[in-house]
Design an enzyme around this catalytic site. Structure first.
Site, PDB file in Angstrom:
ATOM      1  N   LYS A  22      73.901 -47.368 -14.173  1.00 32.23           N
ATOM      2  CA  LYS A  22      74.071 -46.165 -13.099  1.00 32.23           C
ATOM      3  C   LYS A  22      74.956 -46.455 -12.153  1.00 32.23           C
ATOM      4  CE  LYS A  22      71.171 -44.363  -9.442  1.00 32.23           C
ATOM      5  NZ  LYS A  22      71.856 -45.248  -8.377  1.00 32.23           N
ATOM      6  N   ASN A  23      74.862 -47.550 -11.341  1.00 29.99           N
ATOM      7  CA  ASN A  23      75.704 -47.791 -10.231  1.00 29.99           C
ATOM      8  C   ASN A  23      77.099 -48.027 -10.578  1.00 29.99           C
ATOM      9  OD1 ASN A  23      73.330 -47.400  -8.663  1.00 29.99           O
ATOM     10  ND2 ASN A  23      73.247 -49.477  -8.231  1.00 29.99           N
ATOM     11  N   CYS A 116      68.308 -41.477  -2.112  1.00 28.96           N
ATOM     12  CA  CYS A 116      66.760 -41.855  -1.906  1.00 28.96           C
ATOM     13  C   CYS A 116      66.684 -42.332  -0.420  1.00 28.96           C
ATOM     14  CB  CYS A 116      66.279 -43.042  -2.787  1.00 28.96           C
ATOM     15  SG  CYS A 116      66.398 -43.153  -4.477  1.00 28.96           S
ATOM     16  N   ARG A 121      70.803 -45.443   5.802  1.00 23.43           N
ATOM     17  CA  ARG A 121      72.042 -45.314   5.034  1.00 23.43           C
ATOM     18  C   ARG A 121      73.216 -44.648   5.707  1.00 23.43           C
ATOM     19  NH1 ARG A 121      70.162 -44.174  -1.110  1.00 23.43           N
ATOM     20  NH2 ARG A 121      71.703 -45.793  -1.424  1.00 23.43           N
ATOM     21  N   ASP A 305      66.990 -53.663  -5.379  1.00 28.44           N
ATOM     22  CA  ASP A 305      66.740 -52.475  -6.385  1.00 28.44           C
ATOM     23  C   ASP A 305      65.465 -52.744  -7.225  1.00 28.44           C
ATOM     24  OD1 ASP A 305      68.593 -50.852  -5.075  1.00 28.44           O
ATOM     25  OD2 ASP A 305      69.816 -50.827  -6.749  1.00 28.44           O
ATOM     26  N   ARG A 397      66.732 -39.824 -12.246  1.00 25.45           N
ATOM     27  CA  ARG A 397      67.952 -39.844 -11.897  1.00 25.45           C
ATOM     28  C   ARG A 397      68.778 -41.253 -12.394  1.00 25.45           C
ATOM     29  NH1 ARG A 397      68.106 -41.017  -6.127  1.00 25.45           N
ATOM     30  NH2 ARG A 397      70.200 -41.594  -6.540  1.00 25.45           N
TER      31      ARG A 397
HETATM   32  C1  UD1 Z   1      74.352 -49.590  -3.641  1.00 22.66           C
HETATM   33  C2  UD1 Z   1      73.404 -49.097  -4.557  1.00 22.66           C
HETATM   34  C3  UD1 Z   1      71.935 -49.407  -4.250  1.00 22.66           C
HETATM   35  C4  UD1 Z   1      71.477 -50.619  -3.831  1.00 22.66           C
HETATM   36  C5  UD1 Z   1      72.379 -51.190  -2.648  1.00 22.66           C
HETATM   37  C6  UD1 Z   1      72.096 -52.582  -2.350  1.00 22.66           C
HETATM   38  C7  UD1 Z   1      74.977 -47.556  -5.576  1.00 22.66           C
HETATM   39  C8  UD1 Z   1      75.198 -46.260  -5.939  1.00 22.66           C
HETATM   40  N1  UD1 Z   1      73.793 -47.954  -4.975  1.00 22.66           N
HETATM   41  O1  UD1 Z   1      73.790 -48.776  -2.423  1.00 22.66           O
HETATM   42  O2  UD1 Z   1      71.289 -49.221  -5.485  1.00 22.66           O
HETATM   43  O3  UD1 Z   1      70.311 -50.602  -3.313  1.00 22.66           O
HETATM   44  O4  UD1 Z   1      73.946 -50.788  -2.914  1.00 22.66           O
HETATM   45  O5  UD1 Z   1      72.390 -53.356  -3.289  1.00 22.66           O
HETATM   46  O6  UD1 Z   1      75.685 -48.326  -6.033  1.00 22.66           O
HETATM   47  N2  UD1 Z   1      75.440 -50.007   5.578  1.00 22.66           N
HETATM   48  C9  UD1 Z   1      76.185 -49.725   6.836  1.00 22.66           C
HETATM   49  N3  UD1 Z   1      77.065 -48.974   6.812  1.00 22.66           N
HETATM   50  C10 UD1 Z   1      77.713 -48.794   5.861  1.00 22.66           C
HETATM   51  C11 UD1 Z   1      77.391 -48.955   4.524  1.00 22.66           C
HETATM   52  C12 UD1 Z   1      76.376 -49.671   4.375  1.00 22.66           C
HETATM   53  O7  UD1 Z   1      75.416 -49.992   7.919  1.00 22.66           O
HETATM   54  O8  UD1 Z   1      78.962 -47.746   6.043  1.00 22.66           O
HETATM   55  C13 UD1 Z   1      74.252 -50.888   5.281  1.00 22.66           C
HETATM   56  C14 UD1 Z   1      73.361 -50.176   4.625  1.00 22.66           C
HETATM   57  O9  UD1 Z   1      72.397 -49.291   5.763  1.00 22.66           O
HETATM   58  C15 UD1 Z   1      72.364 -51.093   4.006  1.00 22.66           C
HETATM   59  C16 UD1 Z   1      73.523 -52.278   3.850  1.00 22.66           C
HETATM   60  O10 UD1 Z   1      74.843 -51.981   4.436  1.00 22.66           O
HETATM   61  O11 UD1 Z   1      71.554 -51.859   4.941  1.00 22.66           O
HETATM   62  C17 UD1 Z   1      73.776 -52.419   1.962  1.00 22.66           C
HETATM   63  O12 UD1 Z   1      74.322 -50.811   1.839  1.00 22.66           O
HETATM   64  P1  UD1 Z   1      75.470 -50.680   0.552  1.00 22.66           P
HETATM   65  O13 UD1 Z   1      75.648 -52.009  -0.156  1.00 22.66           O
HETATM   66  O14 UD1 Z   1      76.370 -49.868   1.129  1.00 22.66           O
HETATM   67  O15 UD1 Z   1      74.325 -49.772  -0.334  1.00 22.66           O
HETATM   68  P2  UD1 Z   1      75.114 -48.593  -1.280  1.00 22.66           P
HETATM   69  O16 UD1 Z   1      76.344 -48.836  -1.432  1.00 22.66           O
HETATM   70  O17 UD1 Z   1      74.576 -47.353  -0.473  1.00 22.66           O
END
Ligand code: UD1
Length: 418
Positions: A22-23, A116, A121, A305, A397
């Site tokens: 998915k990711n 979610c 986020r 996850d 999803r």
């Molecule tokens: C992706 C995965 C999700 C997984 C997560 C962590 C997808 C679609 N989703 O989510 O399933 O749980 O990686 O392995 O691939 N953060 C910030 N600012 C930003 C971006 C992130 O502070 O601009 C923080 C987030 O709040 C979180 C951490 O960084 O605490 C990691 O987030 P991130 O790796 O970006 O997760 P996603 O890409 O949203």
């Protein structure tokens, strides 16, 4: 609302085949618009997140053809129009259209992504990355405009190794003038899969899978054919289910090194498995299990996850286990429902303490988010009696044909609309 019903405590036996990740898929679909030619992506999972992204493509006048497991995307008649909130809010990964549209047209207009409810986020790191490449970001409420006269390469250090920011910056930088270096990049296998796809289209990306990714901008991207890697989170979920109630249950089409952290924790707990080149067989899920502690971390650490489904397994271990969640501050919504099913878990700050073993008994629960939903399915399968999981849409999803796959190995599970 969709509801899953499970008559639990049945032994599962046979083979479960893992679908495409998915990711990776949710980034590959937006990435495909960076060319003006046809991109064929195979092993695309049939999950509602895929459907939601295809709906966005159609809004942008991109031609999308779906056949069994493959997706042909042709953006030759594409129009760069605003992505409405009703589309962007369906999933977090809609934000990859920001990077892809910026990379292709130097302009993206869309609403803040949904997804979610597992924490705040924010997308500040994505936006900072776009700004470093020369874009100007403005917003009116939830509506974001990201625009550049010219995109140029830049050195970008990510304060957090964010999966989303790493991929989004790659998408925006592939056609920028000059060289971009992303430091403290995330190293997840899905990032490597996306970089490989872009390179097959003619991009020049090196270092994906390490903490330094280098992108040499190119002018043109061309047609390509690509395969999505197997979903390590889906694989991990079924391996955990096998450890709970499987007997010689084979999880097939797996890249075992992608789930090393899970496999070593299972070994520590006393689960007997055979790990092959592309499969894992769990021999017997009914043994007495040892407790263990996990702390979620970026790849190759224990994936956040899988934390929620893994907690279900910990309820079966004799003694005290701990789960520390370091990525998402609100990822313990499943705990109240596990306790309702009979578990003995307390949560303090970001740590859950599990005292086991507990006999779980079926009851009414809720899939509060995607992986919490997977945890409810795992719990329902091992619990005595009937478990009813409300809001099961969340589960669909990210898990292709979850009901059919589990039925095929002996689970008594149904899904209905109420
Ligand atoms: C992706 C995965 C999700 C997984 C997560 C962590 C997808 C679609 N989703 O989510 O399933 O749980 O990686 O392995 O691939 N953060 C910030 N600012 C930003 C971006 C992130 O502070 O601009 C923080 C987030 O709040 C979180 C951490 O960084 O605490 C990691 O987030 P991130 O790796 O970006 O997760 P996603 O890409 O949203």
């Amino acid at each position: 609302m969709k509801v899953i019903e499970i008559e639990g405590a049945k032994e599962l036996n046979g083979t479960i085949r893992i679908s495409g990740a998915k990711n990776a898929t949710v980034a590959l679909i937006p990435a495909a618009i960076l060319t003006d030619e046809e991109a064929t992506i195979c092993n695309v999972p049939e999950i509602t997140d895929t459907d939601a992204l295809c709906d966005i493509l159609k809004q942008l006048n991109v031609n999308v053809n779906r056949s069994t497991e493959s997706l042909v995307i042709n953006p030759k008649d594409m129009k760069n129009i605003e992505i409405e909130e009703k589309y962007s809010k369906k999933l977090r990964a809609s934000y990859y259209f920001m990077g892809a549209l910026l990379g292709k047209y130097k302009k993206a207009v869309m609403y803040f992504p949904g997804g979610c409810s597992i924490g705040a986020r924010p997308i500040d790191l994505h936006l900072k990355g776009f700004e470093a490449l020369g874009a100007k970001v403005t917003n009116e409420g939830n509506r974001y405009t990201v625009e550049a006269e010219e995109l140029h390469g830049a050195n970008i250090y990510l304060d957090i190794a964010s999966v989303g920011a790493t991929i989004n910056i790659m998408l925006a930088a592939v056609k920028a003038n000059g060289k971009t270096v992303i430091d403290n990049a995330a190293k997840e296998p899905e990032i490597v899969n996306v970089a490989t796809f872009l390179n097959m289209m003619g991009a020049k990306i090196t270092g994906a899978g390490t903490s330094t990714i280098k992108i040499e901008g190119v002018e043109h991207l061309h047609k390509c054919f690509h395969e999505v890697i197997p979903d390590r989170i889906e694989a991990g979920t079924y391996i955990i289910i096998a450890a709970l109630c499987g007997h010689n249950l084979k999880i097939d089409n797996v890249i075992p090194e992608h789930i090393d952290s899970l496999l070593s924790k299972l070994e520590e707990m006393g689960i007997e498995m055979e790990v092959g080149a592309d499969y894992v067989i769990v021999f017997d899920g009914k043994k007495e299990l040892h407790p263990t502690n996990i702390k979620t971390a970026v790849y190759p650490g224990f994936p956040t996850d899988l934390q929620q489904p893994f907690t279900v397994l910990l309820t079966k271990a004799k003694g005290r286990s701990k789960v520390e969640e370091t990525i998402w501050e609100n990822r313990f919504m499943h705990i109240a429902y596990l306790n309702k099913l009979g578990a003995n878990i307390t949560v303090k700050n970001r740590t859950a303490t599990i005292d086991g073993p507990s006999e779980l008994k079926g009851t009414e629960v809720v899939a509060t988010d995607l992986r919490a939903g997977a945890a409810m399915v795992a719990a329902g399968l091992v619990a005595e009696g009937k478990t009813t999981i409300a809001d099961a849409e969340h589960i669909l999803r990210g898990y292709e044909q979850i009901v059919e796959k589990l039925k095929a190995v002996g689970a008594k599970i149904t899904i209905k609309e109420i």
